[in-house]
Design an enzyme around this catalytic site. Structure first.
Site, PDB file in Angstrom:
ATOM      1  N   ALA A  31      10.783  18.068 -13.186  1.00  0.00           N
ATOM      2  CA  ALA A  31      12.106  18.612 -13.858  1.00  0.00           C
ATOM      3  C   ALA A  31      11.510  20.158 -14.330  1.00  0.00           C
ATOM      4  O   ALA A  31      11.526  20.592 -15.714  1.00  0.00           O
ATOM      5  CB  ALA A  31      12.096  17.931 -14.966  1.00  0.00           C
ATOM      6  N   LEU A  32      11.204  21.008 -13.411  1.00  0.00           N
ATOM      7  CA  LEU A  32      10.666  22.212 -13.665  1.00  0.00           C
ATOM      8  C   LEU A  32      11.535  23.121 -14.227  1.00  0.00           C
ATOM      9  O   LEU A  32      12.770  23.189 -13.725  1.00  0.00           O
ATOM     10  CB  LEU A  32      10.068  22.852 -12.411  1.00  0.00           C
ATOM     11  CG  LEU A  32       9.263  21.940 -11.675  1.00  0.00           C
ATOM     12  CD1 LEU A  32       8.300  22.668 -10.392  1.00  0.00           C
ATOM     13  CD2 LEU A  32       7.799  21.674 -12.796  1.00  0.00           C
ATOM     14  N   HIS A  36       7.476  26.242 -16.725  1.00  0.00           N
ATOM     15  CA  HIS A  36       6.927  25.930 -15.201  1.00  0.00           C
ATOM     16  C   HIS A  36       6.548  27.138 -14.577  1.00  0.00           C
ATOM     17  O   HIS A  36       5.446  27.589 -13.959  1.00  0.00           O
ATOM     18  CB  HIS A  36       7.065  24.846 -14.835  1.00  0.00           C
ATOM     19  CG  HIS A  36       7.211  23.620 -15.382  1.00  0.00           C
ATOM     20  ND1 HIS A  36       8.462  22.975 -15.816  1.00  0.00           N
ATOM     21  CD2 HIS A  36       6.300  22.767 -15.867  1.00  0.00           C
ATOM     22  CE1 HIS A  36       8.405  21.934 -16.440  1.00  0.00           C
ATOM     23  NE2 HIS A  36       7.285  21.717 -16.753  1.00  0.00           N
ATOM     24  N   GLY A 146       0.366  25.544 -20.938  1.00  0.00           N
ATOM     25  CA  GLY A 146       1.438  26.395 -21.426  1.00  0.00           C
ATOM     26  C   GLY A 146       1.060  26.010 -23.130  1.00  0.00           C
ATOM     27  O   GLY A 146       0.655  25.013 -23.215  1.00  0.00           O
ATOM     28  N   LYS A 148       3.054  25.968 -25.277  1.00  0.00           N
ATOM     29  CA  LYS A 148       3.837  25.000 -25.582  1.00  0.00           C
ATOM     30  C   LYS A 148       3.454  23.744 -26.393  1.00  0.00           C
ATOM     31  O   LYS A 148       3.803  23.067 -27.133  1.00  0.00           O
ATOM     32  CB  LYS A 148       5.058  24.961 -24.717  1.00  0.00           C
ATOM     33  CG  LYS A 148       5.713  23.554 -24.860  1.00  0.00           C
ATOM     34  CD  LYS A 148       6.988  23.806 -25.495  1.00  0.00           C
ATOM     35  CE  LYS A 148       7.983  22.614 -26.111  1.00  0.00           C
ATOM     36  NZ  LYS A 148       7.885  21.572 -24.970  1.00  0.00           N
ATOM     37  N   GLN A 152      -2.419  19.597 -26.540  1.00  0.00           N
ATOM     38  CA  GLN A 152      -2.974  19.564 -25.326  1.00  0.00           C
ATOM     39  C   GLN A 152      -3.980  20.370 -25.023  1.00  0.00           C
ATOM     40  O   GLN A 152      -4.837  20.071 -24.361  1.00  0.00           O
ATOM     41  CB  GLN A 152      -1.934  19.407 -24.221  1.00  0.00           C
ATOM     42  CG  GLN A 152      -2.259  19.322 -22.853  1.00  0.00           C
ATOM     43  CD  GLN A 152      -1.022  19.041 -21.883  1.00  0.00           C
ATOM     44  OE1 GLN A 152      -0.398  17.746 -21.860  1.00  0.00           O
ATOM     45  NE2 GLN A 152      -0.548  20.009 -21.352  1.00  0.00           N
ATOM     46  N   VAL A 175       7.657  30.105 -23.040  1.00  0.00           N
ATOM     47  CA  VAL A 175       8.827  30.521 -22.497  1.00  0.00           C
ATOM     48  C   VAL A 175      10.125  30.001 -23.364  1.00  0.00           C
ATOM     49  O   VAL A 175      10.108  28.594 -23.525  1.00  0.00           O
ATOM     50  CB  VAL A 175       8.994  30.349 -21.189  1.00  0.00           C
ATOM     51  CG1 VAL A 175      10.473  30.947 -20.479  1.00  0.00           C
ATOM     52  CG2 VAL A 175       7.875  31.132 -20.187  1.00  0.00           C
ATOM     53  N   ARG A 186      12.565  18.079 -21.669  1.00  0.00           N
ATOM     54  CA  ARG A 186      13.327  16.789 -22.212  1.00  0.00           C
ATOM     55  C   ARG A 186      14.461  17.593 -22.902  1.00  0.00           C
ATOM     56  O   ARG A 186      15.457  16.958 -23.536  1.00  0.00           O
ATOM     57  CB  ARG A 186      12.372  16.424 -23.612  1.00  0.00           C
ATOM     58  CG  ARG A 186      11.388  15.462 -22.926  1.00  0.00           C
ATOM     59  CD  ARG A 186      10.472  14.890 -23.932  1.00  0.00           C
ATOM     60  NE  ARG A 186       9.776  13.888 -23.596  1.00  0.00           N
ATOM     61  CZ  ARG A 186       8.386  13.966 -23.205  1.00  0.00           C
ATOM     62  NH1 ARG A 186       7.797  14.900 -23.373  1.00  0.00           N
ATOM     63  NH2 ARG A 186       7.904  12.852 -22.582  1.00  0.00           N
TER      64      ARG A 186
HETATM   65  P1  AMP Z   1       4.878  19.251 -18.242  1.00  0.00           P
HETATM   66  O1  AMP Z   1       5.864  19.345 -17.244  1.00  0.00           O
HETATM   67  O2  AMP Z   1       5.988  19.067 -19.540  1.00  0.00           O
HETATM   68  O3  AMP Z   1       4.031  18.262 -18.449  1.00  0.00           O
HETATM   69  O4  AMP Z   1       4.262  20.741 -18.733  1.00  0.00           O
HETATM   70  C1  AMP Z   1       3.507  21.357 -17.455  1.00  0.00           C
HETATM   71  C2  AMP Z   1       2.690  22.450 -18.124  1.00  0.00           C
HETATM   72  O5  AMP Z   1       4.184  23.278 -18.454  1.00  0.00           O
HETATM   73  C3  AMP Z   1       2.172  22.422 -19.226  1.00  0.00           C
HETATM   74  O6  AMP Z   1       1.073  22.984 -19.309  1.00  0.00           O
HETATM   75  C4  AMP Z   1       3.289  22.935 -20.426  1.00  0.00           C
HETATM   76  O7  AMP Z   1       2.506  23.195 -21.465  1.00  0.00           O
HETATM   77  C5  AMP Z   1       3.682  24.083 -19.539  1.00  0.00           C
HETATM   78  N1  AMP Z   1       5.093  24.345 -20.264  1.00  0.00           N
HETATM   79  C6  AMP Z   1       6.053  23.383 -20.528  1.00  0.00           C
HETATM   80  N2  AMP Z   1       7.014  24.022 -21.324  1.00  0.00           N
HETATM   81  C7  AMP Z   1       6.799  25.398 -21.414  1.00  0.00           C
HETATM   82  C8  AMP Z   1       7.449  26.521 -22.066  1.00  0.00           C
HETATM   83  N3  AMP Z   1       8.575  26.449 -22.574  1.00  0.00           N
HETATM   84  N4  AMP Z   1       6.547  27.796 -21.663  1.00  0.00           N
HETATM   85  C9  AMP Z   1       5.401  27.879 -21.332  1.00  0.00           C
HETATM   86  N5  AMP Z   1       4.770  26.550 -20.660  1.00  0.00           N
HETATM   87  C10 AMP Z   1       5.289  25.696 -20.873  1.00  0.00           C
END
Ligand code: AMP
Length: 281
Positions: A31-32, A36, A146, A148, A152, A175, A186
């Site tokens: 769900a990029l 991402h 991230g 974010k 983690q 971002v 989400r």
């Molecule tokens: P996820 O797909 O939610 O597990 O996120 C994968 C990676 O993308 C993780 O390292 C997150 O911290 C990063 N990520 C998610 N949202 C953001 C954002 N808004 N800005 C920067 N990195 C992000």
């Protein structure tokens, strides 16, 4: 760009590329969005080969969480990764990552029970376990995460240190949408009304940040300023509002440079997180 779904396929694809130079890895749940994308771009700048994984990891979801409704948009994700110059995408099934009988887990100890780990028991064990497996499979020199998901990052830094995994973690800035909402897979769950309510998270952090910038060092006062913004928002339920040390995730009394302002809240049935790192003082 090669898309592979098996461990053998992944190893073969990477073996053919490794002699090009440093390998960068971006683990995701798909769900990029542009958050991402920023991680992929950071890897592309720093590394000769970039691999991305897309895996909605069941072991990091609690029994009453959103595993079954987590957004899955594989085709759009692959298009985005192709256009960003990714070399290899790994899209395993749960059976590939956790074959019947798998029982070993990675548990980072008390750190895994703080912030999101307190609200989501077992979450960080699932995260650490899957990321350890992915690091062993991909063997990257650099891995991109991230800010974010700040807790983690703390958990994974601890894991990499404790298990001597030869990878450098690179943390990329959050971002945001133009109105300040931190991008998140989400966010798609939010109704238009909830989407407006969700802005309170970034507003709360901005209030904490502004107070810190004005010279306030008492963490309690920063916390109250952030809470005041969130409590003022009907339709939002606070999960946590915290001022912590980014390494230990433990509360601090007085803030110094590097302290983390972190918030988590429920907007309807969607749990959102956001944070800000206080600049040097
Ligand atoms: P996820 O797909 O939610 O597990 O996120 C994968 C990676 O993308 C993780 O390292 C997150 O911290 C990063 N990520 C998610 N949202 C953001 C954002 N808004 N800005 C920067 N990195 C992000």
């Amino acid at each position: 760009m090669q898309t592979v779904s098996t461990i053998g396929g992944l190893r073969a694809a990477l073996a053919a590329l490794r002699d090009r130079g440093p390998l960068g890895f971006v683990p995701t749940m798909g769900a990029l969005h542009n958050g991402h994308r920023s991680l992929v771009e950071a890897s592309r700048r720093q590394c000769d080969v970039t691999a991305v994984s897309i895996f909605v990891n069941p072991t990091q979801f609690g029994p009453n969480e959103d595993l079954s409704r987590y957004p899955r948009t594989l085709e759009a994700d692959l298009q985005m990764l192709e256009s960003t110059g990714v070399d290899v995408v790994f899209t395993p099934t749960p059976e590939v990552m956790y074959p019947a009988g798998a029982s070993t887990v990675v548990d980072v100890g008390a750190l895994g029970d703080r912030l999101d780990g307190a609200s989501r028991p077992g979450h960080f064990r699932g995260v650490a376990t899957v990321v350890a497996k992915l690091f062993h499979l991909v063997q990257p020199q650099f891995a991109y995460f991230g800010q974010k998901d700040a807790a983690q990052v703390a958990v994974l830094r601890q894991m990499v240190r404790d298990l001597d995994i030869p990878v450098e973690l690179v943390v990329c800035p959050i971002v945001r949408e133009p109105d300040g909402l931190a991008m998140s897979s989400r966010n798609r769950y939010l109704s238009p009304q909830e989407r407006r309510t969700a802005l309170a998270l970034s507003r709360a952090l901005a209030a904490g940040q502004a107070l810190a910038d004005s010279g306030e060092v008492q963490a309690g006062n920063l916390q109250r300023a952030m809470e005041a913004v969130l409590l003022n928002e009907p339709g939002l339920k606070i999960d946590y509002v915290a001022v912590v040390d980014w390494k230990t995730l433990l509360p601090v009394d007085a803030v110094k440079s590097g302290a983390l302002l972190a918030v988590a809240a429920w907007v309807g049935t969607t749990r959102l997180i956001d944070n800000a790192v206080l600049a040097a003082r």
